[in-house]
Motif scaffolding. Structure first.
Motif, PDB file in Angstrom:
ATOM      1  N   GLU A  38       0.842  -1.188   0.000  1.00  0.00           N
ATOM      2  CA  GLU A  38       0.000   0.000   0.000  1.00  0.00           C
ATOM      3  C   GLU A  38       0.884   1.248   0.000  1.00  0.00           C
ATOM      4  OE1 GLU A  38      -3.297   0.464  -0.059  1.00  0.00           O
ATOM      5  OE2 GLU A  38      -3.840  -1.656  -0.099  1.00  0.00           O
ATOM      6  N   LYS A  39       0.469   2.264  -0.756  1.00  0.00           N
ATOM      7  CA  LYS A  39       1.228   3.501  -0.831  1.00  0.00           C
ATOM      8  C   LYS A  39       0.668   4.512   0.158  1.00  0.00           C
ATOM      9  CE  LYS A  39       2.905   7.025  -4.059  1.00  0.00           C
ATOM     10  NZ  LYS A  39       2.863   7.520  -5.462  1.00  0.00           N
ATOM     11  N   LEU A  40       1.510   4.971   1.091  1.00  0.00           N
ATOM     12  CA  LEU A  40       1.056   5.947   2.069  1.00  0.00           C
ATOM     13  C   LEU A  40       0.608   7.228   1.379  1.00  0.00           C
ATOM     14  CD1 LEU A  40       3.783   5.539   4.844  1.00  0.00           C
ATOM     15  CD2 LEU A  40       1.474   4.603   4.807  1.00  0.00           C
ATOM     16  N   GLY A  41      -0.520   7.752   1.804  1.00  0.00           N
ATOM     17  CA  GLY A  41      -1.071   8.954   1.186  1.00  0.00           C
ATOM     18  C   GLY A  41      -1.946   8.665  -0.013  1.00  0.00           C
ATOM     19  N   ASN A  42      -1.913   7.421  -0.484  1.00  0.00           N
ATOM     20  CA  ASN A  42      -2.747   7.042  -1.632  1.00  0.00           C
ATOM     21  C   ASN A  42      -3.187   5.591  -1.456  1.00  0.00           C
ATOM     22  OD1 ASN A  42      -4.068   7.180  -4.093  1.00  0.00           O
ATOM     23  ND2 ASN A  42      -2.245   6.645  -5.268  1.00  0.00           N
ATOM     24  N   LEU A  43      -3.905   5.328  -0.367  1.00  0.00           N
ATOM     25  CA  LEU A  43      -4.307   3.978  -0.022  1.00  0.00           C
ATOM     26  C   LEU A  43      -5.348   3.447  -0.992  1.00  0.00           C
ATOM     27  CD1 LEU A  43      -4.579   4.488   3.843  1.00  0.00           C
ATOM     28  CD2 LEU A  43      -2.687   3.426   2.591  1.00  0.00           C
ATOM     29  N   SER A  44      -5.316   2.143  -1.192  1.00  0.00           N
ATOM     30  CA  SER A  44      -6.224   1.521  -2.142  1.00  0.00           C
ATOM     31  C   SER A  44      -7.643   1.465  -1.583  1.00  0.00           C
ATOM     32  CB  SER A  44      -5.747   0.097  -2.463  1.00  0.00           C
ATOM     33  OG  SER A  44      -5.935  -0.744  -1.331  1.00  0.00           O
ATOM     34  N   GLU A  45      -8.601   1.284  -2.479  1.00  0.00           N
ATOM     35  CA  GLU A  45      -9.990   1.116  -2.065  1.00  0.00           C
ATOM     36  C   GLU A  45     -10.151  -0.145  -1.222  1.00  0.00           C
ATOM     37  OE1 GLU A  45     -12.580   3.167  -2.409  1.00  0.00           O
ATOM     38  OE2 GLU A  45     -11.184   4.628  -3.269  1.00  0.00           O
ATOM     39  N   THR A  46      -9.339  -1.149  -1.524  1.00  0.00           N
ATOM     40  CA  THR A  46      -9.392  -2.388  -0.748  1.00  0.00           C
ATOM     41  C   THR A  46      -9.018  -2.138   0.709  1.00  0.00           C
ATOM     42  OG1 THR A  46      -8.818  -3.691  -2.699  1.00  0.00           O
ATOM     43  CG2 THR A  46      -8.496  -4.731  -0.563  1.00  0.00           C
ATOM     44  N   LEU A  47      -7.946  -1.396   0.916  1.00  0.00           N
ATOM     45  CA  LEU A  47      -7.511  -1.081   2.285  1.00  0.00           C
ATOM     46  C   LEU A  47      -8.576  -0.281   3.011  1.00  0.00           C
ATOM     47  CD1 LEU A  47      -6.052   1.224   4.260  1.00  0.00           C
ATOM     48  CD2 LEU A  47      -5.292  -1.146   4.447  1.00  0.00           C
ATOM     49  N   LEU A  48      -9.133   0.720   2.352  1.00  0.00           N
ATOM     50  CA  LEU A  48     -10.154   1.559   2.977  1.00  0.00           C
ATOM     51  C   LEU A  48     -11.418   0.758   3.288  1.00  0.00           C
ATOM     52  CD1 LEU A  48      -9.769   4.785   0.797  1.00  0.00           C
ATOM     53  CD2 LEU A  48      -8.770   4.304   3.027  1.00  0.00           C
ATOM     54  N   LYS A  49     -11.710  -0.237   2.472  1.00  0.00           N
ATOM     55  CA  LYS A  49     -12.867  -1.093   2.735  1.00  0.00           C
ATOM     56  C   LYS A  49     -12.615  -1.991   3.942  1.00  0.00           C
ATOM     57  CE  LYS A  49     -13.479  -4.899   0.413  1.00  0.00           C
ATOM     58  NZ  LYS A  49     -13.781  -5.892  -0.651  1.00  0.00           N
ATOM     59  N   TYR A  50     -11.403  -2.531   4.027  1.00  0.00           N
ATOM     60  CA  TYR A  50     -11.085  -3.457   5.101  1.00  0.00           C
ATOM     61  C   TYR A  50     -10.802  -2.759   6.433  1.00  0.00           C
ATOM     62  CZ  TYR A  50     -10.781  -7.521   1.996  1.00  0.00           C
ATOM     63  OH  TYR A  50     -11.066  -8.545   1.135  1.00  0.00           O
ATOM     64  N   PRO A  52     -11.874   0.793   7.519  1.00  0.00           N
ATOM     65  CA  PRO A  52     -12.454   2.133   7.374  1.00  0.00           C
ATOM     66  C   PRO A  52     -12.324   2.994   8.627  1.00  0.00           C
ATOM     67  CG  PRO A  52     -14.182   0.515   7.761  1.00  0.00           C
ATOM     68  CD  PRO A  52     -12.908  -0.269   7.603  1.00  0.00           C
ATOM     69  N   VAL A  53     -12.066   2.375   9.769  1.00  0.00           N
ATOM     70  CA  VAL A  53     -11.986   3.130  11.025  1.00  0.00           C
ATOM     71  C   VAL A  53     -10.669   3.892  11.121  1.00  0.00           C
ATOM     72  CG1 VAL A  53     -12.003   2.973  13.540  1.00  0.00           C
ATOM     73  CG2 VAL A  53     -13.524   1.514  12.190  1.00  0.00           C
ATOM     74  N   TYR A  54      -9.536   3.168  10.988  1.00  0.00           N
ATOM     75  CA  TYR A  54      -8.221   3.803  11.141  1.00  0.00           C
ATOM     76  C   TYR A  54      -7.566   4.140   9.800  1.00  0.00           C
ATOM     77  CZ  TYR A  54      -8.468   2.619  16.081  1.00  0.00           C
ATOM     78  OH  TYR A  54      -8.853   2.536  17.396  1.00  0.00           O
ATOM     79  N   ARG A  55      -7.983   3.450   8.731  1.00  0.00           N
ATOM     80  CA  ARG A  55      -7.459   3.717   7.382  1.00  0.00           C
ATOM     81  C   ARG A  55      -5.938   3.637   7.365  1.00  0.00           C
ATOM     82  NH1 ARG A  55     -11.685   6.805   4.673  1.00  0.00           N
ATOM     83  NH2 ARG A  55     -10.158   7.879   3.384  1.00  0.00           N
ATOM     84  N   MET A  56      -5.413   2.574   7.956  1.00  0.00           N
ATOM     85  CA  MET A  56      -3.972   2.390   8.073  1.00  0.00           C
ATOM     86  C   MET A  56      -3.600   0.935   7.856  1.00  0.00           C
ATOM     87  SD  MET A  56      -3.288   4.655  11.519  1.00  0.00           S
ATOM     88  CE  MET A  56      -1.560   4.179  11.595  1.00  0.00           C
ATOM     89  N   VAL A  57      -2.321   0.717   7.496  1.00  0.00           N
ATOM     90  CA  VAL A  57      -1.746  -0.622   7.491  1.00  0.00           C
ATOM     91  C   VAL A  57      -1.183  -0.879   8.891  1.00  0.00           C
ATOM     92  CG1 VAL A  57      -1.220  -0.560   5.041  1.00  0.00           C
ATOM     93  CG2 VAL A  57       0.496   0.264   6.660  1.00  0.00           C
ATOM     94  N   PRO A  58      -1.058  -2.165   9.255  1.00  0.00           N
ATOM     95  CA  PRO A  58      -1.328  -3.364   8.478  1.00  0.00           C
ATOM     96  C   PRO A  58      -2.775  -3.825   8.617  1.00  0.00           C
ATOM     97  CG  PRO A  58      -0.353  -3.975  10.567  1.00  0.00           C
ATOM     98  CD  PRO A  58      -0.403  -2.475  10.554  1.00  0.00           C
ATOM     99  N   VAL A  59      -3.195  -4.593   7.617  1.00  0.00           N
ATOM    100  CA  VAL A  59      -4.469  -5.306   7.685  1.00  0.00           C
ATOM    101  C   VAL A  59      -4.195  -6.741   7.242  1.00  0.00           C
ATOM    102  CG1 VAL A  59      -6.796  -5.545   6.769  1.00  0.00           C
ATOM    103  CG2 VAL A  59      -5.877  -3.269   7.238  1.00  0.00           C
ATOM    104  N   LEU A  60      -4.586  -7.689   8.082  1.00  0.00           N
ATOM    105  CA  LEU A  60      -4.502  -9.100   7.717  1.00  0.00           C
ATOM    106  C   LEU A  60      -5.888  -9.555   7.283  1.00  0.00           C
ATOM    107  CD1 LEU A  60      -2.495 -11.651   7.914  1.00  0.00           C
ATOM    108  CD2 LEU A  60      -3.893 -12.252   9.902  1.00  0.00           C
ATOM    109  N   VAL A  61      -5.956 -10.243   6.149  1.00  0.00           N
ATOM    110  CA  VAL A  61      -7.226 -10.770   5.658  1.00  0.00           C
ATOM    111  C   VAL A  61      -7.117 -12.288   5.627  1.00  0.00           C
ATOM    112  CG1 VAL A  61      -8.959 -10.686   3.845  1.00  0.00           C
ATOM    113  CG2 VAL A  61      -7.482  -8.701   4.237  1.00  0.00           C
ATOM    114  N   HIS A  62      -7.923 -12.943   6.445  1.00  0.00           N
ATOM    115  CA  HIS A  62      -7.894 -14.406   6.551  1.00  0.00           C
ATOM    116  C   HIS A  62      -9.242 -14.951   6.114  1.00  0.00           C
ATOM    117  CE1 HIS A  62      -7.530 -18.212   9.257  1.00  0.00           C
ATOM    118  NE2 HIS A  62      -7.189 -18.466   7.999  1.00  0.00           N
TER     119      HIS A  62
END
Length: 221
Positions: A38-50, A52-62
């Motif tokens: 993920e690019k800081l300052g230009n986060l993907s729609e996937t990251l924002l969907k997963y 939405p509260v903090y809008r930050m990495v990391p996110v683990l998807v299991h």
């Protein structure tokens, strides 16, 4: 190893201490996963969907289920995959690990960040004093080779900001004569085979912290 029918995905940014925490946990467990940058300052729609509260990495998807916040993710990994435990089995020791990892994030990591990146020199010095006070507690708590004993555990992973910030601050932030046990721990941790395999280069670390500082300084839209 993760079962064949399991899908494990990690959304992260190279150089992020919080992402590295999760990568170490996954490596210790031997869990195969797909990494998505993920690019800081230009986060993907996937990251924002997963997240939405903090809008930050990391996110683990299991298996399609997202988990955010690095300490929460590591605990999830430890519970979902039983091999090579990261947290101790004893309830009291587990509680202590949670306490010290929370202490590290609230009292150490934030102060370390401010002591390097705050633009005002007085504010940097104040943060450094707060950091040294907090690090003394960790110095006193460290009894073995690692916080987890002879092998790295939950608190060690949480404390990885120490060797990372030593690199970013060119080893001036944590003088070895002030915290000799932490200094030795830092070298042992950094040279652990799993950590060495996961840890980004110094250039990547600089790149992340520079991008992170720029992202925080940018006006919100």
């Amino acid at each position: 190893m993760a079962a064949i029918d399991e899908e494990v995905q990690l959304l992260g940014s190279v150089g992020s201490p919080f992402v590295i925490r999760v990568q170490i946990a996954l490596k210790l467990k031997g869990i195969e996963h797909k990494y998505v940058e993920e690019k800081l300052g230009n986060l993907s729609e996937t990251l924002l969907k997963y997240n939405p509260v903090y809008r930050m990495v990391p996110v683990l998807v299991h298996n399609g289920n997202p988990i955010s916040e690095s300490r929460v993710i590591i605990e999830y990994i430890d519970e979902a995959w039983k091999q090579n435990p990261i947290l101790p089995s004893d309830p009291y020791k587990r509680a202590l690990d949670r306490f010290w990892s929370k202490f590290i994030d609230e009292k150490c990591t934030i102060a370390a960040w401010k002591s390097v990146f705050m633009p005002d020199e007085k504010e940097r010095e104040k943060a450094r004093e707060e950091l040294f006070e907090a690090l003394q507690f960790l110095e006193n708590e460290l009894k073995d080779k690692f916080f987890g004993g002879e092998e790295i555990g939950f608190v060690d992973i949480a404390a990885l900001f120490i060797p990372l910030f030593q690199e970013v601050a060119e080893k001036q932030l944590f003088p070895g004569d002030k915290f000799p046990k932490l200094q030795k721990w830092s070298l042992d941790f950094y040279n652990h085979p799993v950590v060495k395999e996961v840890m980004p280069s110094k250039e990547q670390q600089f790149g992340y912290f520079k991008a992170r500082a720029a992202s925080l300084a940018a006006p919100s839209k």
